[in-house]
Motif scaffolding. Structure first.
Motif, mmCIF file in Angstrom:
data_model
loop_
_atom_site.group_PDB
_atom_site.id
_atom_site.type_symbol
_atom_site.label_atom_id
_atom_site.label_comp_id
_atom_site.label_asym_id
_atom_site.label_seq_id
_atom_site.Cartn_x
_atom_site.Cartn_y
_atom_site.Cartn_z
ATOM 1 N N ARG B 98 0.842 -1.189 0.000
ATOM 2 C CA ARG B 98 0.000 0.000 0.000
ATOM 3 C C ARG B 98 0.880 1.242 0.000
ATOM 4 N NH1 ARG B 98 -3.800 -1.174 4.020
ATOM 5 N NH2 ARG B 98 -5.061 -2.094 2.405
ATOM 6 N N LEU B 99 1.921 1.207 0.792
ATOM 7 C CA LEU B 99 2.835 2.346 0.843
ATOM 8 C C LEU B 99 3.518 2.540 -0.506
ATOM 9 C CD1 LEU B 99 4.141 4.545 2.578
ATOM 10 C CD2 LEU B 99 5.956 2.935 3.070
ATOM 11 N N PHE B 102 1.193 4.109 -2.869
ATOM 12 C CA PHE B 102 0.951 5.510 -2.523
ATOM 13 C C PHE B 102 2.117 6.375 -2.990
ATOM 14 C CE2 PHE B 102 0.795 9.234 0.195
ATOM 15 C CZ PHE B 102 -0.544 9.564 0.141
ATOM 16 N N LYS B 103 3.347 5.857 -2.808
ATOM 17 C CA LYS B 103 4.512 6.584 -3.297
ATOM 18 C C LYS B 103 4.419 6.756 -4.803
ATOM 19 C CE LYS B 103 7.940 5.572 0.217
ATOM 20 N NZ LYS B 103 9.020 4.673 0.625
ATOM 21 N N LEU B 105 1.787 7.084 -6.496
ATOM 22 C CA LEU B 105 0.828 8.139 -6.796
ATOM 23 C C LEU B 105 1.488 9.503 -6.831
ATOM 24 C CD1 LEU B 105 -2.415 7.429 -4.747
ATOM 25 C CD2 LEU B 105 -2.004 7.125 -7.163
ATOM 26 N N THR B 106 2.429 9.730 -5.918
ATOM 27 C CA THR B 106 3.065 11.045 -5.868
ATOM 28 C C THR B 106 3.943 11.278 -7.088
ATOM 29 O OG1 THR B 106 4.926 10.209 -4.612
ATOM 30 C CG2 THR B 106 3.089 11.081 -3.355
ATOM 31 N N ASN B 107 4.342 10.201 -7.760
ATOM 32 C CA ASN B 107 5.152 10.375 -8.962
ATOM 33 C C ASN B 107 4.317 10.704 -10.182
ATOM 34 O OD1 ASN B 107 7.540 9.882 -7.686
ATOM 35 N ND2 ASN B 107 7.476 7.673 -8.061
ATOM 36 N N LYS B 111 -2.140 15.582 -13.961
ATOM 37 C CA LYS B 111 -3.125 15.226 -14.973
ATOM 38 C C LYS B 111 -3.495 13.753 -14.857
ATOM 39 C CE LYS B 111 -3.311 15.468 -19.779
ATOM 40 N NZ LYS B 111 -2.522 15.856 -20.941
ATOM 41 N N LEU B 113 -3.253 12.021 -12.247
ATOM 42 C CA LEU B 113 -3.975 11.865 -10.985
ATOM 43 C C LEU B 113 -5.437 12.219 -11.150
ATOM 44 C CD1 LEU B 113 -1.922 13.282 -8.007
ATOM 45 C CD2 LEU B 113 -3.060 11.086 -8.158
ATOM 46 N N ARG B 114 -5.690 13.320 -11.848
ATOM 47 C CA ARG B 114 -7.061 13.786 -12.007
ATOM 48 C C ARG B 114 -7.878 12.869 -12.901
ATOM 49 N NH1 ARG B 114 -6.137 19.236 -10.553
ATOM 50 N NH2 ARG B 114 -5.583 18.836 -8.405
ATOM 51 N N ASP B 118 -10.779 10.605 -6.973
ATOM 52 C CA ASP B 118 -10.172 10.316 -5.668
ATOM 53 C C ASP B 118 -10.741 9.043 -5.065
ATOM 54 O OD1 ASP B 118 -8.719 12.591 -5.892
ATOM 55 O OD2 ASP B 118 -10.108 13.818 -4.739
ATOM 56 N N TRP B 121 -9.119 6.078 -6.509
ATOM 57 C CA TRP B 121 -7.789 5.822 -5.935
ATOM 58 C C TRP B 121 -7.939 5.143 -4.582
ATOM 59 C CZ3 TRP B 121 -4.248 5.451 -9.132
ATOM 60 C CH2 TRP B 121 -4.011 6.384 -10.140
ATOM 61 N N LEU B 125 -6.455 1.655 -3.415
ATOM 62 C CA LEU B 125 -5.555 1.514 -2.265
ATOM 63 C C LEU B 125 -6.142 0.627 -1.178
ATOM 64 C CD1 LEU B 125 -4.018 5.039 -1.740
ATOM 65 C CD2 LEU B 125 -2.815 2.953 -2.294
ATOM 66 N N TYR B 429 9.467 23.767 -5.233
ATOM 67 C CA TYR B 429 8.422 23.840 -4.210
ATOM 68 C C TYR B 429 8.991 24.325 -2.881
ATOM 69 C CZ TYR B 429 5.285 21.166 -7.239
ATOM 70 O OH TYR B 429 4.497 20.744 -8.268
#
Lengths: 563, 586
Positions: B98-99, B102-103, B105-107, B111, B113-114, B118, B121, B125, B429
């Motif tokens: 799961r982790l 999730f990691k 996902l951050t990559n 676009k 992601l959208r 949600d 996702w 997960l 950022y």
């Protein structure tokens, strides 16, 4: 059997869910009963099967008779074996059919409920939540109807049948089983009560964990901006581990209850075997030990596990009951009747072209307290009314009340001369289906022809932009572009209105946040619509305010300026 | 599916073998209990008869008796340990994975992601990942244990009767493999189909409800239900086919096993007739078969979810593989940002740039106030400044628009030489703060919400920041102070409070670029003025972009900043987005 004994916390809430389920079970009682009967007959055959087997075995082993002398019993044995297989098949057939019908009718109830609900009320819960209720929660009841309910009856009938068979051979053994049998549900209740409170204790935690994932996923871009990536990874890891511990804890309790059953079964079989063995050997002489022979002893030994089997099966299905009850409670809550009464006229209003007058008399809108003083207004066809006012001043509430989505606090809204004609409503966020352009148009204009659709699309400049002139109406929305822009979506909604216009059309902020081109095309469409109809528009657009025939401003309400 | 099989078998290693061992012990104990009891009763009956006939027979009653008790116990304990152990194994693996996902996902780009909602996702997960537990618990361990039990018990049987052991073992193994194969083959397609139909039905329902306003006002609710009902009917049909084939396979298997036991009864009893084996052994063999067939009868119900599992597995595999094959691009790092030049040509989301290019610069000690009505593209400018690729997306790639798109370019140049695209994203950022239009309050405590992403922040700093946004008294009055839970399932806060929390979070950082999008939404004018005063020291010596609807009151009354210190772009100049003159009367 167990379900009646377990006391549920918050029983008044549980009761409504249980009543809801019983209501549907009553509908399919015949099929469910047939399933139980098939199961009971199968148990009867099981008894005959083993009795005949043991009789043959005794004849061959003790009496040293040749097997060929037992042809009749061998046929009975074979018949029982085959008969049981088909009865089991029948049992599943009936119960699955019942479950399917029940799920169908629950879903139909939900659809009918939505049909008679105000869109405003439906907005209160996210459509995703409704959808998962409609899909998962109803599906979660399958196990309850198709497995748990018939098994609940069989868990009483089958052991009783087997017990009486054993009693015929040896009353002491039957007594032993009879004593151990109630112990099992008793222990299960104890363990089940533990599981219940554990479940309750952790269900909030589990919801919070799921909420945590959803929260962090939906704010992912912001988290990256704040440079909190690693921190969130640690959190997810920690929570994921906690989630695992929670599941393990609940599983441990669940396994414990089945272990209790397993333990009783094993102990009962072992002690029966030893008792019978010692009796046969002659070491035990008290009670009905003398009457035991290989025939009766072996029959009892083989039937003993079957005595516990229905109970064990029931305990496997126990979680089906819990999930069905949970789902039913949620459903009962969301199916509470509402005051909204939808219009009863035939769909696609045939007399859409008919000219209508909108008469508003002493209308007071608001939820509990009036948002504005009484409104009196008579609007003739060919009028464009623009309503403006600060956000929160009640523009949308007024529009919803006129559309009959919210009951008025006072006064009335009437259409003359035909009071059954419908009022079309275009919400702020246009509704776009993830489907073909044709399907999108058809869902609100079911009577329009393809050429009418193309014509209307052209009027709003979409024919070319969405590639309809090259790829046809079956083009999926957003297929030849990367999704629709806000302006294109709004124009799509307008296309539908052009295809199926009502005498009165309500628009909520139709031009807000649109690009220049879209806005111009929408002005044009509004002008085209205006000639024979009444348009009610909530808007701040100065251009619309300029061209409208009547401009209403919502009174400033002191309460809305609090922050 | 294969991917996950490999993953589970490889990563489990020793745990897999231990898990199989316990399951095997359990299965064997169950069968042995039946066998020993059957033999014991027959043997004692025969001995009892012999004794009553006056013969002297030596028979050890206690050895088999304790054997029966031992197996009864080992079966119970084995079952408990096996289930706990194997569930623990798979849950551990799922938790780790799961982790990893999730990691992954951050990559993904925003676009990508959208493109998936949600809640989907979340589904991936949680439920999809959880669904994979059947791989270990139903598809790996039970068949291996069943095969092992058949082989072991056949070996045991071969001591008494070699030929029967050979045939029986062979027949049972054949039954096992055939029923697994047939179950998978006959149910896979319909399992996947019903899973995907349910998913389709979900989006149908969501669309139906989202269209409630339009549908209800046209009295078309019932008409529109047709789509849902059609999908549901397809689902019921697929599910029915699935259930029917599982039930039929069960019927076939039960029938075959029933015929085998019939044959076995005849064979063993005939062997007793001919004196080949004793009566006790004959009963023992029959009981052994009963135990083994119980293991086999589970197969159809264990494998009927294969289609669903493979549906979940496939949904996850693409994500899992994208995590594995993410290329790492090294990008430039920049320490000191002196100025930023922005040139935007014909951006579809910024109306004004379609008429003339939007050009402006940021330098230290400056504040640019971009004014424009909602929809004019303010947020798009902010998105461009943080380097989000979403803002570069021109909206429609329709070929008819290509001529416009060719002209559409955004140039953001840093220190007159570096393109924003070339700067490492996390690093960029780290140098900016961006107060989005939307309030972001995470489900967590107040303190957590303020200190997120900051390694070394003291409680003192947090209280200072709260003082600046005038939330000190409110937070101080909270019974749990900074530990008050906010967000979902937390205490409710007003929009204005959420706004100020979002701002306070940024005040704890020391960035070079500040972007504030309507910073005082939902905050009354007087308080906005006071807070604006409070945060002046923080704003100083940095480059700031302030995005507002109109010229904000607090900016006009601002006395600390002289007119030279900030570039106020007035109505009518090229950066004013609100110029949209449209005539409705043609």
């Amino acid at each position: 059997m167990i379900s009646h004994l377990v006391k549920q916390p918050g029983s008044s809430k549980q009761l409504t869910g249980r009543l809801f389920l019983n209501q549907y079970i009553a509908q399919e009682k015949t099929a469910l009963r047939a399933s139980v009967i098939a199961g009971a007959l199968s148990t009867l055959l099981l008894i005959f099967q083993w009795v005949s087997f043991v009789y043959i075995a005794q004849d061959v082993i003790v009496n040293k008779q040749p097997l060929s002398s037992q042809l009749i019993l061998l046929t009975v044995l074979l018949g029982c074996i085959i008969g049981r297989v088909f009865l089991t098949r029948l049992q599943t057939l009936f119960s699955q059919k019942a479950s399917l019908n029940i799920r169908k009718s629950i879903r139909n109830t939900m659809l009918a409920h939505w049909r008679s609900s105000s869109p405003v009320a439906l907005k209160n819960t996210s459509s995703g939540a409704f959808a998962s209720q409609f899909i998962e929660e109803v599906e979660a009841m399958d196990g309850y109807f198709s497995k748990y309910w018939p098994q609940q009856a069989l868990a009483i009938i089958s052991p009783l049948l087997i017990l009486s068979a054993i009693a015929v051979f040896n009353w002491l053994c039957a007594l032993l089983l009879l004593i151990s049998a109630p112990l099992i549900p008793l222990f299960m209740i104890l363990v089940g009560m533990g599981a219940e409170s554990l479940n309750q204790k952790y269900s909030t935690l589990r919801q919070r964990l799921a909420g945590h994932f959803l929260d962090r996923v939906s704010n992912l871009s912001n988290i990256l901006l704040l440079g909190a990536k690693d921190e969130i990874f640690e959190e997810v890891e920690y929570n994921s581990e906690r989630y695992r511990h929670v599941i393990m804890k609940t599983l441990k309790v669940a396994f414990l209850s089945s272990t209790v059953l397993e333990f009783f079964t094993s102990v009962a079989i072992a002690s029966l075997a030893i008792y019978i063995g010692f009796s046969l050997y002659g070491a035990i002489t008290w009670g009905p030990a003398d009457s035991l022979s290989l025939f009766s002893g072996l029959t009892i030994l083989i039937l003993a596990p079957e005595f516990f089997q229905p109970l064990r099966t029931l305990s496997q299905y126990y979680h089906d009951r819990a999930s069905a009850l949970g789902a039913a409670n949620n459903l009962v809550e969301s199916l509470t009747p509402q005051t909204f009464t939808p219009k009863q006229n035939p769909p696609a209003c045939a007399d859409a072209q008919e000219q209508q007058q909108l008469v508003i008399e002493d209308l007071v809108v608001g939820f509990d307290t009036p948002l504005s003083p009484p409104l009196n207004l008579t609007i003739n066809p060919g009028t464009m009314v623009v309503i403006s006012g600060d956000s929160g001043s009640g523009k949308t509430t007024l529009l919803n009340t006129i559309a009959n989505f919210i009951p008025a606090l006072g006064g009335s809204v009437k259409l003359k001369p035909n009071s059954h004609s419908s009022i079309a409503y275009l919400p702020q966020k246009p509704w776009i289906k993830n489907n073909s352009i044709y399907e999108n148009l058809k869902s609100l204009a079911p009577l329009s022809s393809k050429s009418e659709m193309e014509n209307a699309l052209d009027q709003l400049g979409l024919l070319d932009e969405l590639g309809v002139n090259r790829f046809g109406l079956e083009t999926l929305v957003g297929e030849h572009g990367q999704g629709l822009s806000g302006g294109q979506m709004q124009r799509m909604a307008f296309t539908r209105i052009l295809l199926n216009p009502s005498p009165v059309i309500i628009f909520d902020e139709p031009t807000a946040q649109l690009d220049l081109k879209s806005r111009q095309l929408i002005y044009k469409a509004l002008t085209a619509l205006k000639s024979k109809r009444i348009l009610l528009i909530a808007s701040h657009d100065p251009l619309l305010i300029d061209v409208c025939d009547l401009h209403l401003t919502m009174p400033i309400n002191a309460k809305n300026n609090a922050y | 599916m294969k991917y996950w099989f490999n993953l589970i078998t490889k990563s489990q290693g020793k745990r897999l073998y231990i898990g199989i061992f316990w399951a095997f012990v359990t299965a064997l104990s169950g069968v042995a209990l039946l066998m020993l009891s059957g033999w014991f009763i027959t043997a004692t009956a025969l001995t009892g008869l012999a004794i009553s006939a006056g013969l002297v027979v030596v028979f050890d009653m206690y050895m088999p008796g304790s054997g029966i008790r031992f197996f009864a116990l080992s079966r119970t304990v084995g079952r408990y340990v096996e289930r706990i152990y194997n569930h623990d194994s798979i849950l551990r693996l799922i938790s780790t994975y799961r982790l990893t996902l999730f990691k992954g996902l951050t990559n993904l780009s925003s676009k990508q992601l959208r493109a998936t909602s949600d809640s989907e996702w979340l589904g991936k997960l949680t439920s999809d990942l959880d669904a994979l537990d059947t791989i270990l618990l139903s598809y790996i361990i039970p068949p291996i244990v069943a095969a092992l039990s058949i082989i072991t018990l056949s070996l045991f049987l071969s001591f008494f009767w070699f030929d029967l052991a050979l045939y029986l073992g062979g027949a049972l193994l054949l039954c096992l493999f055939a029923s697994i194969r047939i179950t998978i083959k006959r149910t896979k397609q319909f399992g996947s189909l019903s899973a995907s139909l349910l998913n389709a039905c979900r989006s149908d329902v969501i669309e139906h409800l989202q269209g409630a306003y339009e549908l209800q006002s046209h009295d078309l609710m019932q008409d529109h239900e047709q789509q849902i009902l059609t999908t549901l009917d397809d689902f019921y049909r697929a599910q029915n086919t699935l259930n029917t084939s599982v039930a039929n396979i069960q019927l076939l298997l039960d029938l075959v096993l029933g015929l085998i036991i019939m044959a076995l009864i005849c064979a063993t009893l005939m062997a007793v007739n001919s004196g080949l084996i004793s009566g006790g052994i004959a009963i023992m063999i029959v009981m052994m078969f009963l135990g083994l067939s119980e293991l086999l009868q589970m197969v159809p119900s264990q494998f009927n979810r294969w289609g669903n599992t493979s549906f979940s597995a496939n949904r996850l595999t693409s994500l899992a593989e994208s995590v594995a094959s993410k290329p790492v691009i090294t990008k430039t790092i920049i320490d000191d940002i002196n100025n930023i030049d922005i040139e935007i040509y014909a951006n579809k989301r910024i109306a004004v740039s379609q008429h003339s290019p939007l050009v402006f610069s940021l330098a230290k000690n400056t504040l640019v106030n971009l004014q424009g009505r909602s929809g004019s593209g303010k947020s798009t400018v902010a998105q461009l400044l943080i380097g989000s690729e979403q803002a570069n997306d021109t909206g429609s790639d329709d070929p008819s628009n290509l001529s416009i798109n060719n002209l559409a370019t955004n140039n953001i140049t840093i220190n007159k030489q570096l393109k924003i695209e070339d700067i490492s994203r996390p690093h960029w950022y780290g140098n900016l703060v961006y107060l989005e239009q939307k309030n972001v309050v995470l489900a967590g405590t107040l303190g957590y919400n303020l200190s997120i992403g900051l390694a070394d922040v003291t409680e003192d700093d947090i209280w200072k920041a709260l003082k600046l946004v005038e939330l000190f008294d409110w937070a101080n009055a909270l019974p749990q102070g900074l530990n008050t839970w906010l967000g979902e399932a937390g205490s409710k806060i007003s929009g204005g409070q959420a706004r100020r929390i979002s701002l306070a979070r940024l005040l704890l950082r020391n960035p070079q670029l500040i972007i504030l999008d309507e910073p005082f939404n939902g905050v009354d004018e007087k308080m906005a003025e006071r807070i604006w005063q409070n945060i002046q020291p923080w704003l100083r010596a940095k480059m700031s972009v302030l995005l507002t609807h109109e010229r904000p009151g607090y900016l006009i009354k601002e006395s600390h900043l002289s007119t030279q210190e900030y570039t106020q772009i007035d109505t009518g100049s090229e950066t004013d987005f609100s110029i949209t003159e449209v005539c409705l009367n043609e």
